[in-house]
Design a protein around this motif. Structure first.
Motif, mmCIF file in Angstrom:
data_model
loop_
_atom_site.group_PDB
_atom_site.id
_atom_site.type_symbol
_atom_site.label_atom_id
_atom_site.label_comp_id
_atom_site.label_asym_id
_atom_site.label_seq_id
_atom_site.Cartn_x
_atom_site.Cartn_y
_atom_site.Cartn_z
ATOM 1 N N GLN A 1 31.575 -12.823 -7.160
ATOM 2 C CA GLN A 1 31.899 -11.595 -7.895
ATOM 3 C C GLN A 1 30.773 -11.207 -8.844
ATOM 4 O OE1 GLN A 1 32.920 -11.685 -11.424
ATOM 5 N NE2 GLN A 1 33.342 -9.479 -11.564
ATOM 6 N N ARG A 2 30.230 -12.190 -9.558
ATOM 7 C CA ARG A 2 29.143 -11.895 -10.505
ATOM 8 C C ARG A 2 27.873 -11.476 -9.778
ATOM 9 N NH1 ARG A 2 30.355 -17.296 -14.114
ATOM 10 N NH2 ARG A 2 32.028 -16.417 -15.405
ATOM 11 N N PHE A 3 27.593 -12.124 -8.652
ATOM 12 C CA PHE A 3 26.402 -11.785 -7.874
ATOM 13 C C PHE A 3 26.510 -10.368 -7.311
ATOM 14 C CE2 PHE A 3 23.889 -12.328 -3.779
ATOM 15 C CZ PHE A 3 22.654 -12.264 -4.389
ATOM 16 N N LEU A 4 27.667 -10.018 -6.739
ATOM 17 C CA LEU A 4 27.850 -8.686 -6.180
ATOM 18 C C LEU A 4 27.761 -7.618 -7.264
ATOM 19 C CD1 LEU A 4 30.799 -9.276 -3.653
ATOM 20 C CD2 LEU A 4 28.335 -9.336 -3.217
ATOM 21 N N THR A 5 28.335 -7.906 -8.429
ATOM 22 C CA THR A 5 28.266 -6.956 -9.541
ATOM 23 C C THR A 5 26.826 -6.762 -9.995
ATOM 24 O OG1 THR A 5 30.495 -7.570 -10.274
ATOM 25 C CG2 THR A 5 29.077 -6.457 -11.878
ATOM 26 N N TRP A 6 26.070 -7.848 -10.061
ATOM 27 C CA TRP A 6 24.643 -7.747 -10.434
ATOM 28 C C TRP A 6 23.882 -6.884 -9.433
ATOM 29 C CZ3 TRP A 6 20.121 -9.144 -7.989
ATOM 30 C CH2 TRP A 6 18.953 -9.141 -8.777
ATOM 31 N N ILE A 7 24.158 -7.064 -8.134
ATOM 32 C CA ILE A 7 23.484 -6.267 -7.102
ATOM 33 C C ILE A 7 23.783 -4.788 -7.290
ATOM 34 C CG2 ILE A 7 23.503 -5.726 -4.626
ATOM 35 C CD1 ILE A 7 23.892 -8.756 -4.150
ATOM 36 N N LEU A 8 25.042 -4.459 -7.607
ATOM 37 C CA LEU A 8 25.454 -3.058 -7.745
ATOM 38 C C LEU A 8 25.013 -2.429 -9.056
ATOM 39 C CD1 LEU A 8 29.034 -3.357 -6.225
ATOM 40 C CD2 LEU A 8 27.078 -2.132 -5.231
ATOM 41 N N THR A 9 24.437 -3.226 -9.950
ATOM 42 C CA THR A 9 23.926 -2.694 -11.212
ATOM 43 C C THR A 9 22.414 -2.905 -11.278
ATOM 44 O OG1 THR A 9 24.599 -4.781 -12.269
ATOM 45 C CG2 THR A 9 26.107 -2.907 -12.464
ATOM 46 N N SER A 10 21.985 -4.073 -11.694
ATOM 47 C CA SER A 10 20.551 -4.356 -11.829
ATOM 48 C C SER A 10 19.834 -4.399 -10.482
ATOM 49 C CB SER A 10 20.359 -5.693 -12.549
ATOM 50 O OG SER A 10 20.940 -5.672 -13.828
ATOM 51 N N GLY A 11 20.441 -4.990 -9.473
ATOM 52 C CA GLY A 11 19.787 -5.147 -8.177
ATOM 53 C C GLY A 11 19.436 -3.846 -7.507
ATOM 54 N N ARG A 12 20.210 -2.813 -7.744
ATOM 55 C CA ARG A 12 19.953 -1.508 -7.115
ATOM 56 C C ARG A 12 18.610 -0.923 -7.531
ATOM 57 N NH1 ARG A 12 24.477 2.021 -9.230
ATOM 58 N NH2 ARG A 12 23.249 3.663 -8.231
ATOM 59 N N GLN A 13 18.116 -1.326 -8.683
ATOM 60 C CA GLN A 13 16.844 -0.790 -9.163
ATOM 61 C C GLN A 13 15.658 -1.229 -8.305
ATOM 62 O OE1 GLN A 13 16.487 -1.777 -13.350
ATOM 63 N NE2 GLN A 13 18.648 -1.331 -13.727
ATOM 64 N N LEU A 14 15.874 -2.208 -7.432
ATOM 65 C CA LEU A 14 14.804 -2.711 -6.572
ATOM 66 C C LEU A 14 14.730 -1.972 -5.235
ATOM 67 C CD1 LEU A 14 15.578 -6.510 -7.107
ATOM 68 C CD2 LEU A 14 13.739 -5.203 -8.194
ATOM 69 N N ASN A 15 15.724 -1.164 -4.916
ATOM 70 C CA ASN A 15 15.818 -0.563 -3.575
ATOM 71 C C ASN A 15 14.565 0.193 -3.151
ATOM 72 O OD1 ASN A 15 18.367 -1.613 -3.438
ATOM 73 N ND2 ASN A 15 19.439 0.341 -3.312
ATOM 74 N N HIS A 16 14.098 1.090 -3.983
ATOM 75 C CA HIS A 16 12.965 1.931 -3.597
ATOM 76 C C HIS A 16 11.718 1.115 -3.291
ATOM 77 C CE1 HIS A 16 14.568 5.928 -5.518
ATOM 78 N NE2 HIS A 16 15.289 5.507 -4.495
ATOM 79 N N HIS A 17 11.462 0.129 -4.102
ATOM 80 C CA HIS A 17 10.249 -0.666 -3.885
ATOM 81 C C HIS A 17 10.253 -1.303 -2.492
ATOM 82 C CE1 HIS A 17 6.708 -3.053 -4.787
ATOM 83 N NE2 HIS A 17 7.333 -4.089 -4.253
ATOM 84 N N TYR A 18 11.447 -1.629 -1.995
ATOM 85 C CA TYR A 18 11.542 -2.313 -0.704
ATOM 86 C C TYR A 18 11.917 -1.368 0.442
ATOM 87 C CZ TYR A 18 10.799 -6.510 -3.345
ATOM 88 O OH TYR A 18 10.222 -7.462 -4.157
ATOM 89 N N SER B 1 0.822 -1.220 0.000
ATOM 90 C CA SER B 1 0.000 0.000 0.000
ATOM 91 C C SER B 1 0.850 1.261 0.000
ATOM 92 C CB SER B 1 -0.918 0.012 1.228
ATOM 93 O OG SER B 1 -0.173 0.241 2.415
ATOM 94 N N ARG B 2 2.115 1.149 0.424
ATOM 95 C CA ARG B 2 3.059 2.271 0.544
ATOM 96 C C ARG B 2 2.667 3.230 1.662
ATOM 97 N NH1 ARG B 2 6.940 -0.058 -1.753
ATOM 98 N NH2 ARG B 2 8.038 1.824 -2.444
ATOM 99 N N ASN C 1 1.723 11.474 8.809
ATOM 100 C CA ASN C 1 1.282 10.081 8.815
ATOM 101 C C ASN C 1 0.494 9.709 7.558
ATOM 102 O OD1 ASN C 1 2.445 9.421 11.283
ATOM 103 N ND2 ASN C 1 0.670 10.115 12.440
ATOM 104 N N HIS C 2 0.125 10.722 6.785
ATOM 105 C CA HIS C 2 -0.628 10.474 5.559
ATOM 106 C C HIS C 2 0.283 10.372 4.335
ATOM 107 C CE1 HIS C 2 -4.268 11.166 7.852
ATOM 108 N NE2 HIS C 2 -3.806 12.341 8.227
ATOM 109 N N ALA C 3 1.565 10.700 4.498
ATOM 110 C CA ALA C 3 2.498 10.654 3.365
ATOM 111 C C ALA C 3 2.819 9.206 3.014
ATOM 112 C CB ALA C 3 3.769 11.412 3.700
ATOM 113 N N THR C 4 3.146 8.978 1.760
ATOM 114 C CA THR C 4 3.482 7.626 1.318
ATOM 115 C C THR C 4 4.968 7.343 1.526
ATOM 116 O OG1 THR C 4 4.030 8.287 -0.945
ATOM 117 C CG2 THR C 4 1.707 7.780 -0.462
#
Length: 297
Positions: A254-271, A194-195, A218-221
């Protein structure tokens, strides 16, 4: 910090365990789901608990706002913010009077100080404030340490009651105690679907800069909160970094950490997490590549 243990993983054929505090687990679960689409032959699994053990290869840990000089054993993949809160309509909220709270006043609410003032010399407001019950979590991956550090205090100086287990349990403790106040990460305070703030919780009003004042309604998202915290400095809000630690380096890690620092970062806001800047991400990618090269010589 999220940690992985390579000694154990050798027996599990390209399977790595990740340990994370609860407020970052939804993000880690999504990492695992999405990364399986990229590297289906390498498996990660989320394990229970709040600290790094010999059975975990990767571990998530919250740190304060300072940025360590070395990235030899961890990467920083997100920022996080901690907010003070109480229960909606609680006696604690009435005692605090709905007035905006400065960092100094919040520090006096949450922490004990050596200076002793006799009760008869306290103001009426100070006497009411002493009735408040502070709840904090007592585990290795709690936000307790960075919260205390923000106020230049030791976590041992926190007033009130310590609870065992994860920070998420602080929400329940405060809902059950009309005098209760506590602090928690955004992703524990807001419903990620619901945010909005979770039912029964109310953010304590902060005396912060005008540009971000609307975020603390308290009403802000959640999205409004994240946007304003990233756009403007918030000197009265504890903000730190989340690190993913590792106990050894190989091509899978190494590949997993690199993925987190590139593609994975795009998920931060949602969570419910903040972004890190591109320069920090790039420096860390270079550091883990250098580490892998050094180990393969």
């Amino acid at each position: 910090m999220i940690a992985l243990s390579l000694a154990t993983t050798q027996l599990m054929a390209q399977t790595y365990a990740i340990n994370s505090p609860r407020f970052a687990r939804p993000l880690v679960e999504k990492w695992i789901e999405e990364y399986a689409k990229v590297e289906p032959s390498v498996h990660f699994r989320l394990v229970n608990g709040c600290g790094c053990t010999e059975e975990t290869a990767l571990y998530v840990q919250p740190f304060g706002k300072e940025e360590p000089e070395s990235f030899e054993h961890e990467i920083y993949f997100a920022g996080y913010a901690i907010l003070p809160f109480t229960a909606t309509g609680s006696e604690a909220a009435r005692i605090l009077g709905g007035r905006k709270l400065s960092s100094r006043r919040l520090g006096s609410i949450f922490f004990e100080h050596e200076t002793y003032v006799p009760d008869e010399e306290l103001t009426k407001q100070e006497k009411r404030q002493k009735r408040l019950v502070v709840y904090s979590a007592n585990n290795g991956a709690s936000t307790t340490d960075p919260f205390a550090t923000f106020y230049n205090e030791s976590k041992d100086n926190l007033r009130g009651k310590r609870i065992s287990g994860d920070d998420l349990f602080l929400n329940t403790a405060v809902r059950k105690d009309s005098l209760g106040v506590s602090f928690n990460a955004l992703s524990n305070l807001y419903d990620l679907n619901s945010r909005r703030l979770k039912d029964g919780l109310s953010i304590l009003p902060l005396d912060t800069r005008r540009e971000i004042a609307d975020a603390f309604s308290n009403h802000a998202t959640l999205d409004t909160m994240i946007e304003l915290l990233e756009r403007y400095s918030a000197d009265d809000v504890p903000i730190g970094k989340l690190a993913l630690g590792y106990k050894g380096m190989n091509k899978d890690i190494q590949r997993f950490l690199t993925w987190i620092l590139t593609s994975g970062r795009q998920l931060n806001h949602h969570y419910g997490l903040l972004e890190i800047d591109d320069q920090l991400a790039q420096r860390q990618i270079e550091a883990i590549n250098t580490e892998l090269t050094a180990q393969n010589r």
